[in-house]
Design an enzyme around this catalytic site. Sequence first.
Site, PDB file in Angstrom:
ATOM      1  N   HIS A 111       0.856  -1.190   0.000  1.00 35.33           N
ATOM      2  CA  HIS A 111       0.000   0.000   0.000  1.00 35.33           C
ATOM      3  C   HIS A 111       0.896   1.245   0.000  1.00 35.33           C
ATOM      4  O   HIS A 111       1.882   1.298   0.744  1.00 35.33           O
ATOM      5  CB  HIS A 111      -0.900  -0.005   1.241  1.00 35.33           C
ATOM      6  CG  HIS A 111      -1.842   1.146   1.260  1.00 35.33           C
ATOM      7  ND1 HIS A 111      -2.948   1.204   0.442  1.00 35.33           N
ATOM      8  CD2 HIS A 111      -1.836   2.300   1.966  1.00 35.33           C
ATOM      9  CE1 HIS A 111      -3.582   2.351   0.661  1.00 35.33           C
ATOM     10  NE2 HIS A 111      -2.933   3.026   1.575  1.00 35.33           N
ATOM     11  N   GLU A 144      -9.566  -8.662   6.913  1.00 35.42           N
ATOM     12  CA  GLU A 144     -10.882  -8.272   6.371  1.00 35.42           C
ATOM     13  C   GLU A 144     -11.010  -6.769   6.169  1.00 35.42           C
ATOM     14  O   GLU A 144     -11.626  -6.313   5.219  1.00 35.42           O
ATOM     15  CB  GLU A 144     -11.992  -8.778   7.291  1.00 35.42           C
ATOM     16  CG  GLU A 144     -12.182 -10.278   7.179  1.00 35.42           C
ATOM     17  CD  GLU A 144     -13.412 -10.758   7.930  1.00 35.42           C
ATOM     18  OE1 GLU A 144     -14.285  -9.938   8.232  1.00 35.42           O
ATOM     19  OE2 GLU A 144     -13.471 -11.967   8.203  1.00 35.42           O
ATOM     20  N   VAL A 146     -10.019  -3.038   5.061  1.00 36.01           N
ATOM     21  CA  VAL A 146      -9.198  -2.553   3.943  1.00 36.01           C
ATOM     22  C   VAL A 146      -7.918  -1.899   4.475  1.00 36.01           C
ATOM     23  O   VAL A 146      -7.979  -0.989   5.304  1.00 36.01           O
ATOM     24  CB  VAL A 146     -10.001  -1.540   3.094  1.00 36.01           C
ATOM     25  CG1 VAL A 146      -9.115  -0.935   2.011  1.00 36.01           C
ATOM     26  CG2 VAL A 146     -11.205  -2.227   2.479  1.00 36.01           C
TER      27      VAL A 146
HETATM   28  C1  GAR Z   1       1.146   0.887  -6.358  1.00 38.94           C
HETATM   29  O1  GAR Z   1       1.549   2.165  -5.957  1.00 38.94           O
HETATM   30  C2  GAR Z   1       0.476   0.157  -5.195  1.00 38.94           C
HETATM   31  O2  GAR Z   1       1.052   0.437  -3.954  1.00 38.94           O
HETATM   32  C3  GAR Z   1      -0.914   0.728  -5.273  1.00 38.94           C
HETATM   33  O3  GAR Z   1      -1.212   0.761  -6.646  1.00 38.94           O
HETATM   34  C4  GAR Z   1       0.007   0.961  -7.385  1.00 38.94           C
HETATM   35  C5  GAR Z   1       0.090  -0.126  -8.424  1.00 38.94           C
HETATM   36  O4  GAR Z   1       1.149   0.113  -9.318  1.00 38.94           O
HETATM   37  N1  GAR Z   1      -1.838  -0.071  -4.549  1.00 38.94           N
HETATM   38  C6  GAR Z   1      -2.878   0.410  -3.897  1.00 38.94           C
HETATM   39  O5  GAR Z   1      -3.178   1.587  -3.871  1.00 38.94           O
HETATM   40  C7  GAR Z   1      -3.713  -0.642  -3.166  1.00 38.94           C
HETATM   41  N2  GAR Z   1      -4.546  -0.041  -2.196  1.00 38.94           N
HETATM   42  P1  GAR Z   1       1.738  -1.055 -10.197  1.00 38.94           P
HETATM   43  O6  GAR Z   1       0.567  -1.708 -10.953  1.00 38.94           O
HETATM   44  O7  GAR Z   1       2.666  -0.388 -11.152  1.00 38.94           O
HETATM   45  O8  GAR Z   1       2.434  -2.039  -9.299  1.00 38.94           O
END
Ligand code: GAR
Length: 191
Positions: A111, A144, A146
């Site tokens: 995250h 569970e 988020v």
């Molecule tokens: C990343 O920054 C990841 O931490 C975030 O989405 C991006 C995906 O990039 N995830 C979230 O926000 C989950 N809550 P990527 O597809 O290039 O790995």
Amino acid sequence: MSRPPVRVAVLISGTGSNMRALVEGGGDAYAVALVLSNRAEAPGLAWASERGIPTIAIPHAPYGKDRQAHEAAIDEALRDHDIQVVALAGYMRVLTPWLVGRWSGRMLNIHPSLLPKYPGLDTHRRALEAGDAEAGCTVHLVSEGVDEGPILNQARVPVMADDTPETLAARVLEAEHRLYPQALAAFCAGL
Ligand code: GAR
């Protein structure tokens, strides 16, 4: 006697840059044995497929509101591929307690914030609006709630005076690419 690397599935929805870092960071502790996406057009699927990694797209739309039926198809694919650990990497669907329960203690997520700060979306804008001096990313076990599970590792980056959400996101993303393979390898080594 050393054991074979833990078989990891990486779940993505889009670019898959963290998935690429996980594939490239595999070694004695883990190997990416499946890349699965809820979006057939996710660029990461083609990248993985070109490298000989099994890929599966399981779009959610045909399942409509039946989230658990979609997850049952995912779960079946994970078990068909003898997956031991699941790594969420930009998988942008909230999971039901059913799938989380099936993989309890065996599912990780990354995250883009220093949890427990800024669960959910828009983390970089929120960090800038709060005037934070540092930002970062968190690898945690999925529970569970988020973005709420037990924290395994974090990496910190400075916030610069002229940062925009985009420049901060890019700096955090680089940190993600270093953190996630290390965290996953340490987790798998400890199983
Ligand atoms: C990343 O920054 C990841 O931490 C975030 O989405 C991006 C995906 O990039 N995830 C979230 O926000 C989950 N809550 P990527 O597809 O290039 O790995």
